[in-house]
Each structure stands twice: as structure tokens, then as C-alpha cells.
Design an enzyme around this catalytic site. Structure first.
Site, PDB file in Angstrom:
ATOM      1  N   ARG A   1       0.799  -1.221   0.230  1.00  0.00           N
ATOM      2  CA  ARG A   1       0.006   0.138   0.069  1.00  0.00           C
ATOM      3  C   ARG A   1       0.698   1.146  -0.049  1.00  0.00           C
ATOM      4  O   ARG A   1       2.087   1.230   0.427  1.00  0.00           O
ATOM      5  CB  ARG A   1      -1.074   0.174   1.087  1.00  0.00           C
ATOM      6  CG  ARG A   1      -1.915  -1.215   1.375  1.00  0.00           C
ATOM      7  CD  ARG A   1      -2.865  -1.144   2.369  1.00  0.00           C
ATOM      8  NE  ARG A   1      -3.796  -2.378   2.469  1.00  0.00           N
ATOM      9  CZ  ARG A   1      -5.066  -2.111   2.909  1.00  0.00           C
ATOM     10  NH1 ARG A   1      -5.620  -1.068   3.054  1.00  0.00           N
ATOM     11  NH2 ARG A   1      -5.819  -3.402   2.768  1.00  0.00           N
TER      12      ARG A   1
ATOM     13  N   LYS B   1      -0.718  -5.222  -5.414  1.00  0.00           N
ATOM     14  CA  LYS B   1      -0.537  -3.961  -5.485  1.00  0.00           C
ATOM     15  C   LYS B   1       0.891  -3.808  -4.874  1.00  0.00           C
ATOM     16  O   LYS B   1       1.389  -4.521  -4.236  1.00  0.00           O
ATOM     17  CB  LYS B   1      -1.644  -3.380  -4.759  1.00  0.00           C
ATOM     18  CG  LYS B   1      -1.765  -3.939  -3.250  1.00  0.00           C
ATOM     19  CD  LYS B   1      -3.241  -3.060  -2.519  1.00  0.00           C
ATOM     20  CE  LYS B   1      -3.519  -4.003  -1.253  1.00  0.00           C
ATOM     21  NZ  LYS B   1      -4.229  -5.148  -1.382  1.00  0.00           N
TER      22      LYS B   1
END
Length: 538
Positions: A282, A376
Site C-alpha cells: 500500500r 498492489k
């Protein structure tokens, strides 16, 4: 060495969520708990015989011990090789890259992502498949089914191996290869981005701060930003991974990374600042005096990705999770490329990336990535932003304002109501569901339960969250999170679009206040949860 078969009885509640199985650390430390899940995973993928796996985690409490258990079990189940990050460390995107680069059969990643770490905090484990992405629902369903009927697991009686030394060793008949966790990932980043341009930007006095939050990205950011790119020593803050993340909450948002936010909002703050979470997937992006929402970040990167060498070919498409604002859709429409709306969870992007239908993906929960891996990737997003800033020679604030003047602004915020009584949370969702089938309340165009049909394999995912579409273009989404470990977390996502010629500089919460009031009137959220305000607002 002889394989040892140990009897075990099933544990309740070992159902993987959107990012694997997460529980309190002490739960995972219960005798047989981790072993039951790992054996159930091995059985769900057709066994381990002759296979290669990548194993690593974010370094939180119990990470090292869990890896030793997994290695012994993998060997006992017939695996040929396990590739492990030195000292058991591997960021989630780096693990995805290793799975792909080494053509491994899959990987076991140990992390509870942005959740706190420590003996009284959280732990997690998930299985990633051969494309480097999280296991799809077809696999996690098999894992869960196995956990309900498991009767034993296989292991070896071998001592722990030294994970601090790079090289190969044997556990039974299996080879354990300990690798530098940063090397392959850093090489990939250098292929994607114009490091010369970023290096020149930093050498020209452009100031940067990166908060690793005492989590796994510390070594990666230090090696790339301060090493390869020449940023001054001290650019990386909290760069040493700690088992309890320095008793902090490794979630890169304005609440938990407040010291960094305060720094960049100060008069003498840096030109650019960023943070990453526990396992490195993240990101939070900040410019002097401005916070960039994850939804806006995805849209800006989609509009500017061609400035980086790895994306100069253009984008095949852009994908976002359903709760993420529709800002990226507007970029895709203007560019004439496809925009996909998927359920929450990075695994839903995997098919789109593999099929070449999307190049960039993002979630409102601070996750952004591309087809370079199948996860991600926090540091990737930071480097792409730096590449854009180096190419455009503009500040973060100017880039963002230029974007809004071109596409309009989606005022957006997420309100989290944490540790809500599960029965109360489920009742709120059920009542909203019932409203979707009746006459719409005044001012509302439609209420629906989001369902997704995968355009690649045709699989269907239903009940992925309730959407409320208001007259005038505003939208609200409500769903229960799958990443908590206590009670239920209600996530409320709020979005109000303003066109390019509208007021683009209103305070976000002020712009969304009428929408907050409308949702509370619709659901009686505050009264039913007993909360005057959200626990976290981002």
C-alpha cells in the site's frame, strides 16, 4: 529424514478473506493452528510433490517461527525447493515478482498487511498462485473446505535453518534457497522507470521523505531511494523492520502516519512524501501542503503513466475496485480505453492483467499497481509518481490541480466504523439490501448489491457491497470489511463529482457533508452503531 505424520483436529473459522487468513497472533501460535491451515492449503493445490514455492513475510511477530514450520511441512509434503527472503523478509510485491521470475508454483506470504503486529496484535497468511497473484475464490474455497475436515499434517523433525545467510541448504530432500529480498525487485523497478530523470530531480534539490513505518519496505526504499537514486541519507524514515512495527500501526493514511503528514504540511516540509504499510503493498502520496487520495492517485497515474519507459506503449485499460472513486473511469473514457469495476480484493485484477485487458489497477484502500506483478505495490507507486514529477517538472499540487481542471474532481472519503457488533453490522446491511427492491426514497436513483461477472473466465461474485446512487451524480457504497480480526468493520465510501468548471478547492469533508447526512438518514448508521463519528476517516 523420515516424514512425521501428526494428528490434528479442525479449527473453526479458518476461512480465508480477501487477503488470506487473519487472526490474532496468539491464535496462530496455538499448537497445530498454523499447521492445519498450511496442510489444508497444500492439499487444496494438489499436493507439493516436485513443486517450488516462494516463502516470506513482513517481519512481524511470529514471522520467523512460522516460516520454519512452513519449510519443514513443505519438505515433508515433497516440495523440491523453497525460495525464502533473507531473515524471512519479503514484501508482498517482491514475493509476487519472485514467483513470476523464478516460475514458482506459488507462494506463502505471511502478513496481516496494514494491521498492527506483536504477540497481542495480528498475524496472517495467504497463498499466491503461479501468476504471482492471490489465490482466486475457487482455490480459497477448497482451502476452507479442507480446514473443516483435516485430520493430520506432515512435517519433519529437523532443526531450524539459518535464514540470515544467503545461499542454499537442505531440509530433508528439499532445497531451501535464501535470497536477498531486494535485488530482483530493485532490478524490475529500474526497468520500468527513468532512474536518470528521478536521480536528476533529487540532485536538483527536490526533497523527499519516505516513511517505511518500521515495516518491510525499509530495506527496499533505503536501497533504491538512498542507494541507487542518490537521495540524502535520512530520506527513509523508520526504515528498520521491527516485529511490532515500533508499536505503531503500519497503515499509510493520514491517521496512522500523522507525523509524516504534519511534516509535509509544515512550512519547511519536503516537496514530496510517501509511506507504505506492513507488507509493502500500500502507499500514501503527499505533496507540500496536499494529500492525494488513493482514488485520485490512481487517476493521475493512469493519465501520466506513459511518461515512464515501462508504460510508454500506453495502457490497455484501467481497473478499480467498486468502492474506489470513478476518477480513473474518466481518464479511461478520455483515452479511449476500457475501465473495469471489480469487487474489493486484488485477486479480481489478476485475470484482467493476465489477459492483457488492463495495465494499471487500484483500490481506494491505498493500493495501486500494474501488470509488472500481480499484487498492489507501494514503492512502485512512489517511483511512478517521482517519474511523473521529474518529467512534468511540476509540484504534486500543480499536477493534481491540472488533473482536476482536465477531468473534474471526485470529492471522496472513506469512513470506517470499526469493531461493530457483528449482528448489528449485518442487520444494517440487510436493511439496506431490502430497500433496493422497493420504491426508491426521495433523491435516490438506485440502490443495488454489486455483482461482478469476470470478463475473462465468466465467474460471478455476488453481494460485494451495497451501492446507493443519488440524483445529481453522488454515490455512496457500504460494505463489511474482510481484513479485520475483531467484530465487523463497516466501511462507508462517499463520492461527489464536480466538473472541471466547478469549485475544485472545497474541503473534502465539507463537500461530502450533505451526502453523509443523507446516508445516516437512510440507514440510521450512527444510532445503530452507537458512534457519533467514524473511528477512522480517510
Amino acid at each position: 529424514m523420515d516424514v512425521v505424520s501428526k494428528p490434528i483436529t479442525p479449527f473453526d473459522g479458518q476461512k480465508p478473506g480477501t487477503s488470506g487468513l487473519r487472526k490474532k497472533t496468539r491464535v496462530f501460535m496455538e499448537p497445530g493452528y498454523l499447521e492445519a491451515f498450511v496442510q489444508s492449503t497444500f492439499d487444496a493445490i494438489g499436493g507439493c510433490a516436485g513443486k517450488t514455492f516462494v516463502v516470506g513475510g513482513d517481519g512481524r511477530y511470529f514471522n520467523a517461527e512460522a516460516i520454519q514450520t512452513i519449510l519443514r511441512m513443505a519438505a515433508a509434503n515433497g516440495a523440491a525447493r523453497c525460495i525464502v527472503g533473507q531473515n524471512g523478509l519479503l514484501s508482498t510485491p517482491a514475493a509476487s515478482n519472485l514467483i513470476r521470475k523464478r516460475e514458482a508454483n506459488g507462494g506463502l506470504i505471511l502478513s496481516a498487511s496494514h494491521n498492527p503486529g506483536g504477540i497481542d496484535e495480528d498475524f496472517g497468511i495467504k497463498y499466491n498462485i503461479a501468476n504471482g497473484g492471490p489465490a482466486p475464490e475457487s482455490v480459497t474455497a477448497k482451502i476452507f473446505e479442507n480446514t473443516k475436515g483435516i485430520s493430520g499434517y506432515k512435517t519433519l523433525g529437523t532443526p531450524d535453518i539459518d535464514l540470515s545467510a544467503i545461499g542454499e541448504t537442505e531440509v530433508g530432500t528439499m532445497t531451501v534457497e535464501v535470497v536477498d529480498p531486494v535485488t530482483e525487485y530493485a532490478a524490475l523497478m529500474e526497468e520500468l522507470f527513468d532512474f536518470d530523470a528521478i536521480r536528476a530531480l533529487l540532485a536538483g534539490g527536490f526533497s523527499v521523505k519516505f516513511d517505511a513505518m518500521h515495516a518491510v519496505t525499509g530495506p527496499y526504499a533505503t536501497a533504491i531511494l538512498e542507494g541507487t537514486l542518490g537521495a540524502p541519507a535520512g530520506t527513509v524514515l523508520n526504515g528498520i523492520p521491527l516485529v511490532d512495527f515500533g508499536k505503531g500501526h503500519p497503515d499509510p493514511n493520514p491517521i496512522w502516519a500523522k507525523p509524516l503528514v504534519d511534516l509535509v504540511m509544515s512550512e519547511d516540509g519536503p516537496d514530496f512524501a510517501a509511506a507504505s504499510d506492513g507488507d509493502g503493498d500500500r502507499n500514501m502520496i503527499l505533496g507540500k501542503g496536499i494529500y492525494v487520495t488513493p482514488s485520485d492517485s490512481l487517476a493521475v497515474l493512469a493519465a501520466n503513466a506513459h511518461l515512464a519507459p515501462g508504460y510508454a506503449r500506453g495502457l490497455a485499460g484501467v481497473a478499480r475496485s467498486m468502492p474506489t472513486s470513478r476518477a480513473a473511469d474518466r481518464v479511461a473514457e478520455k483515452a479511449g480505453i476500457n475501465a473495469f469495476e471489480t469487487p474489493t480484493g486484488w485477486k479480481f485484477f489478476g485475470n484482467l492483467l493476465d489477459a492483457g485487458k488492463a495495465t494499471l489497477c487500484g483500490e481506494e484502500s491505498a493500493g495501486t499497481g500494474s501488470d509488472h506483478v500481480r499484487e498492489k505495490d507501494g514503492l512502485w507507486a512512489v517511483l511512478l509518481w517521482l517519474n511523473v514529477l521529474a518529467s512534468r517538472k511540476m509540484s504534486v499540487q500543480d499536477v493534481l490541480m491540472d488533473h482536476w481542471r482536465t477531468y473534474g474532481r471526485d470529492y471522496y472519503s472513506r469512513h470506517d466504523y470499526e469493531a461493530v457488533d457483528t449482528a448489528v453490522a449485518e442487520a444494517i446491511m440487510a436493511d439496506l439490501q431490502s430497500l433496493s427492491t422497493g420504491t426508491m426514497p426521495e433523491g435516490i436513483e438506485k440502490i443495488d448489491s454489486f455483482s461482478y461477472t469476470d470478463p475473462v473466465d465468466g465467474s460471478v461474485s455476488e453481494n460485494q457491497g451495497m451501492r446507493v446512487f443519488f440524483e445529481g451524480g453522488a454515490r455512496a457504497v457500504m460494505r463489511l470489511s474482510g481484513t479485520g480480526t475483531e467484530g465487523a468493520t463497516i466501511r462507508l465510501y462517499l463520492e461527489q463529482y464536480t466538473p472541471p468548471d466547478g469549485d475544485l478547492t472545497i474541503d473534502t469533508q465539507e463537500a461530502l457533508a450533505p451526502l453523509v447526512a443523507a446516508i445516516d438518514k437512510l440507514t440510521d448508521l450512527k444510532t445503530r452503531t452507537g458512534r457519533d463519528a467514524p473511528d477512522v476517516m480517510t
